[in-house]
Design a protein around this motif. Sequence first.
Motif, PDB file in Angstrom:
ATOM      1  N   SER A   9     -20.848  41.349-143.204  1.00  0.00           N
ATOM      2  CA  SER A   9     -19.873  40.905-141.932  1.00  0.00           C
ATOM      3  C   SER A   9     -20.054  40.313-140.815  1.00  0.00           C
ATOM      4  CB  SER A   9     -19.048  42.542-141.996  1.00  0.00           C
ATOM      5  OG  SER A   9     -19.640  42.891-141.466  1.00  0.00           O
ATOM      6  N   ALA A  10     -21.312  39.694-140.869  1.00  0.00           N
ATOM      7  CA  ALA A  10     -21.767  39.117-140.024  1.00  0.00           C
ATOM      8  C   ALA A  10     -21.328  38.296-138.858  1.00  0.00           C
ATOM      9  CB  ALA A  10     -22.644  38.163-140.226  1.00  0.00           C
ATOM     10  N   ALA A  11     -20.364  37.555-140.020  1.00  0.00           N
ATOM     11  CA  ALA A  11     -19.240  36.479-138.919  1.00  0.00           C
ATOM     12  C   ALA A  11     -17.901  37.450-138.368  1.00  0.00           C
ATOM     13  CB  ALA A  11     -18.427  35.741-140.302  1.00  0.00           C
ATOM     14  N   GLU A  12     -17.486  38.429-139.181  1.00  0.00           N
ATOM     15  CA  GLU A  12     -16.675  39.170-138.039  1.00  0.00           C
ATOM     16  C   GLU A  12     -17.178  39.032-137.232  1.00  0.00           C
ATOM     17  OE1 GLU A  12     -13.774  40.686-136.828  1.00  0.00           O
ATOM     18  OE2 GLU A  12     -13.922  38.506-137.827  1.00  0.00           O
ATOM     19  N   LEU A  13     -18.653  40.273-136.784  1.00  0.00           N
ATOM     20  CA  LEU A  13     -19.101  40.903-136.013  1.00  0.00           C
ATOM     21  C   LEU A  13     -19.617  40.016-135.006  1.00  0.00           C
ATOM     22  CD1 LEU A  13     -21.454  43.638-137.965  1.00  0.00           C
ATOM     23  CD2 LEU A  13     -19.549  43.854-136.571  1.00  0.00           C
ATOM     24  N   ARG A  14     -20.413  38.744-135.410  1.00  0.00           N
ATOM     25  CA  ARG A  14     -20.817  37.817-134.978  1.00  0.00           C
ATOM     26  C   ARG A  14     -18.906  37.172-133.857  1.00  0.00           C
ATOM     27  NH1 ARG A  14     -20.374  32.353-132.748  1.00  0.00           N
ATOM     28  NH2 ARG A  14     -22.591  31.614-132.569  1.00  0.00           N
ATOM     29  N   ARG A  15     -18.341  37.330-133.766  1.00  0.00           N
ATOM     30  CA  ARG A  15     -16.728  36.910-133.812  1.00  0.00           C
ATOM     31  C   ARG A  15     -15.955  38.460-132.605  1.00  0.00           C
ATOM     32  NH1 ARG A  15     -11.716  37.964-133.535  1.00  0.00           N
ATOM     33  NH2 ARG A  15     -11.795  39.950-135.254  1.00  0.00           N
ATOM     34  N   ARG A  16     -16.473  39.092-132.470  1.00  0.00           N
ATOM     35  CA  ARG A  16     -16.527  40.175-131.669  1.00  0.00           C
ATOM     36  C   ARG A  16     -17.057  40.200-130.880  1.00  0.00           C
ATOM     37  NH1 ARG A  16     -15.892  44.730-136.266  1.00  0.00           N
ATOM     38  NH2 ARG A  16     -15.863  46.464-134.691  1.00  0.00           N
ATOM     39  N   CYS A  17     -18.521  40.443-131.145  1.00  0.00           N
ATOM     40  CA  CYS A  17     -19.461  40.022-130.696  1.00  0.00           C
ATOM     41  C   CYS A  17     -19.079  38.869-129.020  1.00  0.00           C
ATOM     42  CB  CYS A  17     -20.642  40.218-130.543  1.00  0.00           C
ATOM     43  SG  CYS A  17     -20.829  41.952-132.140  1.00  0.00           S
ATOM     44  N   VAL A  18     -19.539  37.928-129.602  1.00  0.00           N
ATOM     45  CA  VAL A  18     -19.251  36.954-128.922  1.00  0.00           C
ATOM     46  C   VAL A  18     -17.894  35.594-128.344  1.00  0.00           C
ATOM     47  CG1 VAL A  18     -20.510  34.071-129.056  1.00  0.00           C
ATOM     48  CG2 VAL A  18     -21.644  36.348-130.535  1.00  0.00           C
ATOM     49  N   GLU A  19     -16.925  36.165-128.764  1.00  0.00           N
ATOM     50  CA  GLU A  19     -15.780  35.432-129.204  1.00  0.00           C
ATOM     51  C   GLU A  19     -15.425  36.382-128.121  1.00  0.00           C
ATOM     52  OE1 GLU A  19     -13.707  33.361-132.056  1.00  0.00           O
ATOM     53  OE2 GLU A  19     -15.409  32.886-132.606  1.00  0.00           O
ATOM     54  N   GLU A  20     -14.842  37.942-128.612  1.00  0.00           N
ATOM     55  CA  GLU A  20     -14.245  39.238-128.108  1.00  0.00           C
ATOM     56  C   GLU A  20     -14.800  39.548-126.672  1.00  0.00           C
ATOM     57  OE1 GLU A  20     -12.345  40.927-130.403  1.00  0.00           O
ATOM     58  OE2 GLU A  20     -11.600  38.987-131.897  1.00  0.00           O
ATOM     59  N   ARG A  21     -15.993  38.669-126.235  1.00  0.00           N
ATOM     60  CA  ARG A  21     -17.532  39.643-125.718  1.00  0.00           C
ATOM     61  C   ARG A  21     -17.162  41.549-125.502  1.00  0.00           C
ATOM     62  NH1 ARG A  21     -19.422  35.922-122.323  1.00  0.00           N
ATOM     63  NH2 ARG A  21     -20.350  37.551-121.235  1.00  0.00           N
ATOM     64  N   VAL A 103     -24.496  47.679-130.671  1.00  0.00           N
ATOM     65  CA  VAL A 103     -24.488  46.178-130.686  1.00  0.00           C
ATOM     66  C   VAL A 103     -23.876  45.493-130.362  1.00  0.00           C
ATOM     67  CG1 VAL A 103     -24.179  45.132-133.025  1.00  0.00           C
ATOM     68  CG2 VAL A 103     -24.732  47.058-133.363  1.00  0.00           C
ATOM     69  N   ALA A 104     -25.014  44.237-130.284  1.00  0.00           N
ATOM     70  CA  ALA A 104     -24.266  43.282-129.058  1.00  0.00           C
ATOM     71  C   ALA A 104     -25.282  41.847-129.383  1.00  0.00           C
ATOM     72  CB  ALA A 104     -24.359  43.474-127.323  1.00  0.00           C
ATOM     73  N   SER A 105     -24.160  40.756-128.739  1.00  0.00           N
ATOM     74  CA  SER A 105     -25.474  39.637-129.030  1.00  0.00           C
ATOM     75  C   SER A 105     -26.467  39.214-127.623  1.00  0.00           C
ATOM     76  CB  SER A 105     -24.257  38.299-128.696  1.00  0.00           C
ATOM     77  OG  SER A 105     -24.600  36.965-128.779  1.00  0.00           O
ATOM     78  N   ARG A 106     -27.088  39.206-128.874  1.00  0.00           N
ATOM     79  CA  ARG A 106     -28.453  39.301-127.108  1.00  0.00           C
ATOM     80  C   ARG A 106     -28.154  37.720-125.850  1.00  0.00           C
ATOM     81  NH1 ARG A 106     -33.828  40.358-130.777  1.00  0.00           N
ATOM     82  NH2 ARG A 106     -32.994  37.803-131.586  1.00  0.00           N
TER      83      ARG A 106
END
Length: 153
Positions: A9-21, A103-106
Amino acid sequence: GLHSTVAGSAAELRRRCVEERRLLVLPAFESCADACEAAALAAGGKPALAAAVVAGRARTFASDGRCGDTFPQGHRATDSKRWLATDGAYSVEHEEGFEPFVVASRRLVPPYDERFTGFGRNKILQLWEAARLCGFTFEVVPSHFVVHARHAA
């Protein structure tokens, strides 16, 4: 496990971590026995962990001193009782001393300052900065967790 879910689910996790901070919080538990039981708890999934908590064989990490160190504010905001009873993600507020596993965006989280050493001047400050100064929010994930394995000092 967590890795396969993250990869799937990388795309969804990326959205939540990056776009939604968001910082995705993994509730932390510990075995009241030894490292072997901690590994079994982790492998057994959420139902096995919940049964161990009810039986007194596991607890929220560092919550009450029964199984080792005590630092309840480190994971209190995660609200482990709520997590054990839900199948959905939920938001929590940052509070002083909060030091969850996340889990976060580095690319977006403030870098860890290696000059921070000693109790209270480490992950606690990095996450405080992420929440208070960079506008991240904390979201507890519903089906993944970490189990601390006790070790010799």
